[in-house]
Every structure is written in C-alpha cells, then in structure tokens.
Design a protein around this motif. Structure first.
Motif, PDB file in Angstrom:
ATOM      1  N   GLU A 112       1.031  -1.316  -0.049  1.00 51.53           N
ATOM      2  CA  GLU A 112      -0.198  -0.116   0.138  1.00 51.53           C
ATOM      3  C   GLU A 112       0.812   1.254   0.042  1.00 51.53           C
ATOM      4  O   GLU A 112       0.324   2.249  -0.765  1.00 51.53           O
ATOM      5  N   ARG A 113       1.897   1.164   0.871  1.00 51.20           N
ATOM      6  CA  ARG A 113       2.858   2.412   1.024  1.00 51.20           C
ATOM      7  C   ARG A 113       3.618   2.685  -0.324  1.00 51.20           C
ATOM      8  O   ARG A 113       3.732   3.801  -0.824  1.00 51.20           O
ATOM      9  N   TYR A 114       4.130   1.654  -1.013  1.00 53.22           N
ATOM     10  CA  TYR A 114       5.293   1.951  -1.823  1.00 53.22           C
ATOM     11  C   TYR A 114       4.924   1.591  -3.235  1.00 53.22           C
ATOM     12  O   TYR A 114       5.536   2.254  -4.151  1.00 53.22           O
ATOM     13  N   ALA A 115       3.975   0.660  -3.521  1.00 55.94           N
ATOM     14  CA  ALA A 115       3.844   0.348  -4.972  1.00 55.94           C
ATOM     15  C   ALA A 115       3.360   1.733  -5.787  1.00 55.94           C
ATOM     16  O   ALA A 115       3.936   1.903  -6.901  1.00 55.94           O
ATOM     17  N   ARG A 116       2.367   2.142  -5.439  1.00 63.52           N
ATOM     18  CA  ARG A 116       1.734   3.304  -6.379  1.00 63.52           C
ATOM     19  C   ARG A 116       2.728   4.525  -6.760  1.00 63.52           C
ATOM     20  O   ARG A 116       2.785   4.667  -7.694  1.00 63.52           O
ATOM     21  N   PRO A 117       3.180   5.007  -5.576  1.00 67.09           N
ATOM     22  CA  PRO A 117       4.228   6.234  -5.952  1.00 67.09           C
ATOM     23  C   PRO A 117       5.217   5.766  -6.890  1.00 67.09           C
ATOM     24  O   PRO A 117       5.671   6.519  -7.558  1.00 67.09           O
ATOM     25  N   ALA A 118       5.705   4.460  -6.747  1.00 60.95           N
ATOM     26  CA  ALA A 118       6.755   4.098  -7.826  1.00 60.95           C
ATOM     27  C   ALA A 118       6.301   4.049  -9.289  1.00 60.95           C
ATOM     28  O   ALA A 118       6.742   4.444 -10.207  1.00 60.95           O
ATOM     29  N   ILE A 119       4.937   3.497  -9.129  1.00 60.19           N
ATOM     30  CA  ILE A 119       4.242   3.048 -10.661  1.00 60.19           C
ATOM     31  C   ILE A 119       4.293   4.496 -11.217  1.00 60.19           C
ATOM     32  O   ILE A 119       4.194   4.715 -12.491  1.00 60.19           O
ATOM     33  N   CYS A 120       3.721   5.607 -10.361  1.00 57.55           N
ATOM     34  CA  CYS A 120       3.195   6.966 -11.089  1.00 57.55           C
ATOM     35  C   CYS A 120       4.440   7.793 -11.207  1.00 57.55           C
ATOM     36  O   CYS A 120       4.426   8.941 -11.553  1.00 57.55           O
ATOM     37  N   GLY A 121       5.792   7.373 -11.026  1.00 60.02           N
ATOM     38  CA  GLY A 121       6.840   7.857 -11.277  1.00 60.02           C
ATOM     39  C   GLY A 121       7.513   8.835 -10.076  1.00 60.02           C
ATOM     40  O   GLY A 121       8.233   9.674 -10.171  1.00 60.02           O
ATOM     41  N   LYS A 122       6.701   9.018  -8.960  1.00 57.02           N
ATOM     42  CA  LYS A 122       7.077   9.925  -7.805  1.00 57.02           C
ATOM     43  C   LYS A 122       8.389   9.451  -7.037  1.00 57.02           C
ATOM     44  O   LYS A 122       8.984  10.122  -6.557  1.00 57.02           O
ATOM     45  N   GLU A 123       8.409   8.074  -7.031  1.00 57.07           N
ATOM     46  CA  GLU A 123       9.527   7.531  -6.150  1.00 57.07           C
ATOM     47  C   GLU A 123      10.215   6.625  -7.133  1.00 57.07           C
ATOM     48  O   GLU A 123       9.817   5.837  -7.812  1.00 57.07           O
ATOM     49  N   ILE A 124      11.561   6.742  -7.042  1.00 60.40           N
ATOM     50  CA  ILE A 124      12.502   5.973  -7.692  1.00 60.40           C
ATOM     51  C   ILE A 124      13.185   5.002  -6.923  1.00 60.40           C
ATOM     52  O   ILE A 124      13.809   5.124  -5.741  1.00 60.40           O
ATOM     53  N   TRP A 125      13.498   3.453  -7.407  1.00 59.98           N
ATOM     54  CA  TRP A 125      14.194   2.484  -6.577  1.00 59.98           C
ATOM     55  C   TRP A 125      15.353   1.945  -7.370  1.00 59.98           C
ATOM     56  O   TRP A 125      15.580   2.018  -8.463  1.00 59.98           O
ATOM     57  N   CYS A 126      16.234   1.481  -6.611  1.00 59.61           N
ATOM     58  CA  CYS A 126      17.444   0.718  -7.195  1.00 59.61           C
ATOM     59  C   CYS A 126      17.395  -0.435  -6.292  1.00 59.61           C
ATOM     60  O   CYS A 126      17.014  -0.832  -5.364  1.00 59.61           O
ATOM     61  N   GLN A 127      18.435  -1.503  -7.049  1.00 59.32           N
ATOM     62  CA  GLN A 127      18.492  -2.601  -6.418  1.00 59.32           C
ATOM     63  C   GLN A 127      19.996  -2.622  -6.065  1.00 59.32           C
ATOM     64  O   GLN A 127      20.974  -2.448  -6.439  1.00 59.32           O
ATOM     65  N   LEU A 128      20.083  -3.123  -4.627  1.00 58.92           N
ATOM     66  CA  LEU A 128      21.449  -3.322  -3.928  1.00 58.92           C
ATOM     67  C   LEU A 128      21.737  -4.579  -3.491  1.00 58.92           C
ATOM     68  O   LEU A 128      21.713  -5.064  -2.360  1.00 58.92           O
ATOM     69  N   PHE A 129      22.226  -5.261  -4.670  1.00 57.61           N
ATOM     70  CA  PHE A 129      22.815  -6.840  -4.398  1.00 57.61           C
ATOM     71  C   PHE A 129      24.038  -6.672  -4.468  1.00 57.61           C
ATOM     72  O   PHE A 129      24.750  -7.248  -3.721  1.00 57.61           O
ATOM     73  N   SER A 130      24.930  -6.383  -5.661  1.00 63.14           N
ATOM     74  CA  SER A 130      26.165  -6.781  -5.742  1.00 63.14           C
ATOM     75  C   SER A 130      26.988  -5.882  -4.847  1.00 63.14           C
ATOM     76  O   SER A 130      26.723  -4.617  -4.537  1.00 63.14           O
ATOM     77  N   GLU A 131      28.226  -6.335  -4.670  1.00 60.73           N
ATOM     78  CA  GLU A 131      29.102  -5.925  -3.876  1.00 60.73           C
ATOM     79  C   GLU A 131      30.605  -6.105  -4.416  1.00 60.73           C
ATOM     80  O   GLU A 131      30.997  -6.839  -5.270  1.00 60.73           O
ATOM     81  N   PRO A 132      31.709  -5.466  -3.839  1.00 58.17           N
ATOM     82  CA  PRO A 132      32.994  -5.629  -4.584  1.00 58.17           C
ATOM     83  C   PRO A 132      33.416  -6.790  -4.574  1.00 58.17           C
ATOM     84  O   PRO A 132      34.089  -7.419  -5.647  1.00 58.17           O
ATOM     85  N   SER A 133      33.041  -7.761  -3.634  1.00 57.82           N
ATOM     86  CA  SER A 133      33.522  -9.327  -3.700  1.00 57.82           C
ATOM     87  C   SER A 133      32.285 -10.243  -4.092  1.00 57.82           C
ATOM     88  O   SER A 133      32.263 -11.370  -3.586  1.00 57.82           O
ATOM     89  N   ALA A 134      31.355  -9.767  -4.574  1.00 56.10           N
ATOM     90  CA  ALA A 134      29.931 -10.543  -4.659  1.00 56.10           C
ATOM     91  C   ALA A 134      28.982 -10.178  -5.861  1.00 56.10           C
ATOM     92  O   ALA A 134      28.478  -9.268  -5.527  1.00 56.10           O
ATOM     93  N   GLY A 135      29.540 -10.744  -7.150  1.00 55.77           N
ATOM     94  CA  GLY A 135      28.586 -10.109  -8.181  1.00 55.77           C
ATOM     95  C   GLY A 135      28.126 -11.305  -8.804  1.00 55.77           C
ATOM     96  O   GLY A 135      26.905 -11.982  -8.345  1.00 55.77           O
TER      97      GLY A 135
END
Ligand SMILES: Cc1cc2nc3c(=O)[nH]c(=O)nc-3n(C[C@H](O)[C@H](O)[C@H](O)COP(=O)(O)OP(=O)(O)OC[C@H]3O[C@@H](n4cnc5c(N)ncnc54)[C@H](O)[C@@H]3O)c2cc1C
Length: 391
Positions: A112-135
């Motif tokens: 409820e909190r996060y989906a709509r603002p992202a879909i409408c372009g108000k909030e931007i997201w990134c993916q924080l998976f990879s690290e210097p020794s973990a790709g």
C-alpha cells in the motif's frame, strides 16, 4: 511458435501504438537534456503520463496503479515504446524488478505504501545486491544487518548500484546470520536511500555518464516492518527479483541492427570479402535472435515463464553490439576517435562501443551465461560447486 498477435493482443498493440504516436517524442527528433536533473524531470513527467493511460506497469495490479495486464502485453508495449525516444531508464530497475518483488512477497502495508508512488513515477528505486566481492557469486555478500532493539542496523558496501544517486528506496540484500551456510544467511529489506548512514557515490564510466554507484552503509537503521523476507529467506527473495529481470524478453535491446548499419555506412563499406562475411554473420545472428524472441513471446502468451535459454540472446547481443561498433569506428578511420554528444547517429555508435563492455557484465557475465546455457539448456555436467552448503 506464433509470428503474429492474437486478436486481443493486436487490439492492445494498436491501442498502445496510437497512444504513443499521440504522446511520445519520435526517435531522431534530436531531443537533448541539459543534465541529469533535466532528464529526471522529463522521465517523471513521462512516467506519470503513462500511469494515467494505464501503461506505466502493465502487469502490476490496477489497485496499485498498474495496468492489470498480461506479460505478453508488457512485451508488446515495450516493443512499441522502443520505436520512440522516451526517457524510461531511471524506472527500469524499480518497475522491472523491485516493485514486482515487493508485490510478490511484501506485506499488504508495504505494498500500500510503496507500489503506487513508484508506478506513478514519484519515487525511484534501485537494486542493492552486488558488492565488491559478490557479483557472479552473489551469495558471498558481506553487508551485515544486525537486529538491535527491534530494528536492523546495516553496515557494509554495495557496488554497481544503477540509479542509486536518484533513488528514494532500495531493495537490499544483506547478511543477517554469519553462522548459516552462505545462501541461508541472507535477508531482503527495503531501505530508505535518504536515511542517515546511507552514502551514495556515483562512479564515472568511460561513456562519460555516471549511471551506477558505490553505496556505503554506516549504522543505517531499517525498521523491522521493512523486512521483505523471513530472516535467512533472502536468497529466495533474490531469485524472485532475478526471475522478474528475465521477463524483460522481447524488448528491443539491440544497440545497432544490421540493416541500420548498412544505412549508416552505405554498401561501399562492405566491398571487401571480410566485411561482407561479417555483415552476413551479424544478419544471421539477428534473425536467429529474433526467432528466439518470438519463441519466448509465444511461451509467455501461453502463460510460461521465460527460461534459461534467454541467456543466449544476451550473450550474442552484447558481443555483437561491441563487434559492430568496433567495425563502424574503424570505417571512420581517424574520425572514429571523435567523441561528443552532438554527433547524431555517431554518438549512438560511440556509446554502443563504450557501453558494450558493461552489457557483457550486467545481469550475468558472458562466462556465467555460458555456464547457464551449458548446464540448464544443454544439460551438460555442472561446474564443481566447492562452496555449496559451506558457511
Ligand atoms: C552496467 C551495470 C549495471 C549494474 N547494475 C546493478 C544494479 O543495479 N544492482 C546490482 O546489485 N548490481 C548491478 N550490477 C552488477 C552486476 O550484476 C555484476 O557486475 C555482475 O554480476 C558480475 O559481477 P562482478 O562485477 O562482481 O564480477 P565477478 O563475479 O567478480 O567476475 C569477474 C570475472 O570472473 C568471471 N567469473 C566469475 N565466476 C565465474 C564462474 N563461476 N565461471 C567462469 N567465470 C567466472 C566473470 O565472468 C568475470 O569475467 C551492474 C553491473 C553493470 C556492469
């Protein structure tokens, strides 16, 4: 394999095409952006317009502002939008991977909190998976999240985080149990990128752009209700995210196509046997990849998920884009060394050359893709996995 749309898909395609023709800037119209902020403003406006028309996140539920459509409609829309010059990039990761993961595994309150603002372009997201020794070996990641007084305290570093400098929130994979085997000690969270203890440092690439970043966490706090998986269940969450990444099938991700190359250089450039041989090989690859694309799209239309054979497309596209750009720059002789944003088609070639290397790393390196094809498509024996089940 089907080569044409079903009647309902054809109706969707013409609706999408008509809307795009009325609203989207044409390719080659020479649109430029002053700086990243200018591009970001245009991207927000474009995303909001798409949301109003129901094209912002086609497969996501209507109750969160999505289109409530099918995976095949998403592919069709992406094919159509690729013919226009639209600034979608900053939303690619959020709407392609983070928000679909949230909707699949998150609590109702988080959706409820996060989906709509992202879909409408108000909030931007990134993916924080990879690290210097973990790709490639993602489960080796070392960013720690510890439960302290009911919240999670995060310390560590991520790398290659695309768009983190513009992002409001990130999908974070962190180690929460040092004593469990490596795949079993991870947990997935939503982190506020503007919170205290989160520092984003853009990395300048050889394309001249800074698309990805280093992200440092120093005692950054995440409330427990922003945990997306059970503690130790992060690997399953990560696999959900990567499954959504594969759904980007059928999009026009080629940087230069063979016939475009002929237009650009003229037939004289292919006067010698070697050049003709290269052109024929690229053309045949293009055709083969197109057919693989049709097969994936036909599978999607029948409700199947894209399989590991998608790796073939990425493997060929990355390599071919680099080879073609190399060839074109050679053809230009000393002018091939010119750089700049205002060289029309040539800027695209130059970018294809300098970004080609990144394409062969992001979302699985060439070697990892070959392993996937060998083991999961061709059924060859697996690589030894000495670290399986090890802490
Ligand atoms: C443009 C771009 C955008 C990216 N965006 C994001 C993002 O938004 N978020 C994010 O989390 N990550 C992102 N990444 C990171 C990306 O997922 C990793 O770079 C990728 O998984 C490779 O990991 P690595 O760079 O650590 O290389 P490594 O895994 O260290 O690989 C180094 C070399 O060893 C080879 N190698 C490794 N393991 C094997 C094996 N088992 N067999 C054979 N060869 C092997 C690789 O092929 C490579 O040549 C992005 C990367 C790029 C280039």
């Amino acid at each position: 394999m089907d080569f044409s749309d079903t009647p309902s898909d054809a109706a969707f395609r013409s609706r999408a095409r008509a809307w795009l023709e009325a609203h989207a800037p044409k390719r080659g119209a020479g649109r430029t952006f002053k700086d990243d902020m200018d591009l970001l403003r245009a991207a927000r406006g474009w995303q909001a317009a798409k949301a109003d028309a129901g094209f912002a996140a086609i497969t996501l539920p209507k109750k969160y502002g999505g289109g409530g459509g099918t995976a095949i409609e998403q592919v069709i829309y992406r094919q159509e939008e690729a013919r226009f010059d639209t600034p979608f990039g900053v939303y690619e990761i959020g709407l392609g991977m983070c928000i679909p993961t949230l909707i699949e595994i998150g609590s109702d309150a988080l959706k409820e909190r996060y989906a709509r603002p992202a879909i409408c372009g108000k909030e931007i997201w990134c993916q924080l998976f990879s690290e210097p020794s973990a790709g490639s070996d993602l489960a080796a990641l070392r960013t720690r999240a510890e439960l302290v007084d009911g919240s999670w305290r995060v310390n560590g570093q991520k790398l290659w985080s695309t768009g983190a400098q513009f992002s409001d929130f990130g999908l974070l994979l962190a180690r929460t149990d040092l004593n469990a085997p490596k795949h079993a000690g991870l947990t997935m969270f939503i982190i506020d990128m503007k919170a205290a203890g989160v520092e984003v440092r853009p990395i300048k690439q050889m394309t001249g752009e800074a698309e990805f970043n280093e992200v440092f966490f120093s005692d950054a706090i995440i409330p427990d209700d922003h945990r997306l998986t059970v503690p130790g269940g992060g690997w399953k969450g990560a696999m959900t995210t990567l499954m959504f990444e594969r759904l980007n099938v059928g999009a026009d991700i080629g940087l230069i196509d063979t016939l475009g190359l002929l237009d650009l250089l003229g037939t004289d450039a292919f006067a010698d046997d070697l050049a003709r041989d290269l052109l024929a090989r690229w053309y045949l690859n293009d055709r083969g990849l197109k057919l693989l694309g049709y097969r994936a799209v036909t599978g999607l239309a029948k409700g199947q998920m894209p399989g590991p054979e998608q790796s073939i497309t990425k493997l060929y596209l990355g390599r071919q884009a680099q080879e073609m750009a190399d060839f074109v720059l050679d053809q230009r002789r000393e002018y091939g060394a010119l750089t700049g944003k205002d060289l029309g088609d040539w800027s695209a070639i130059e970018r294809a050359w300098s970004f080609g290397a990144a394409m062969r790393i992001a979302g699985g390196t060439d070697e990892i893709l070959r392993n996937i094809i060998a083991e999961r498509v061709l059924g060859l024996p697996s690589e030894p996995r000495a670290d399986k089940g090890v802490r």
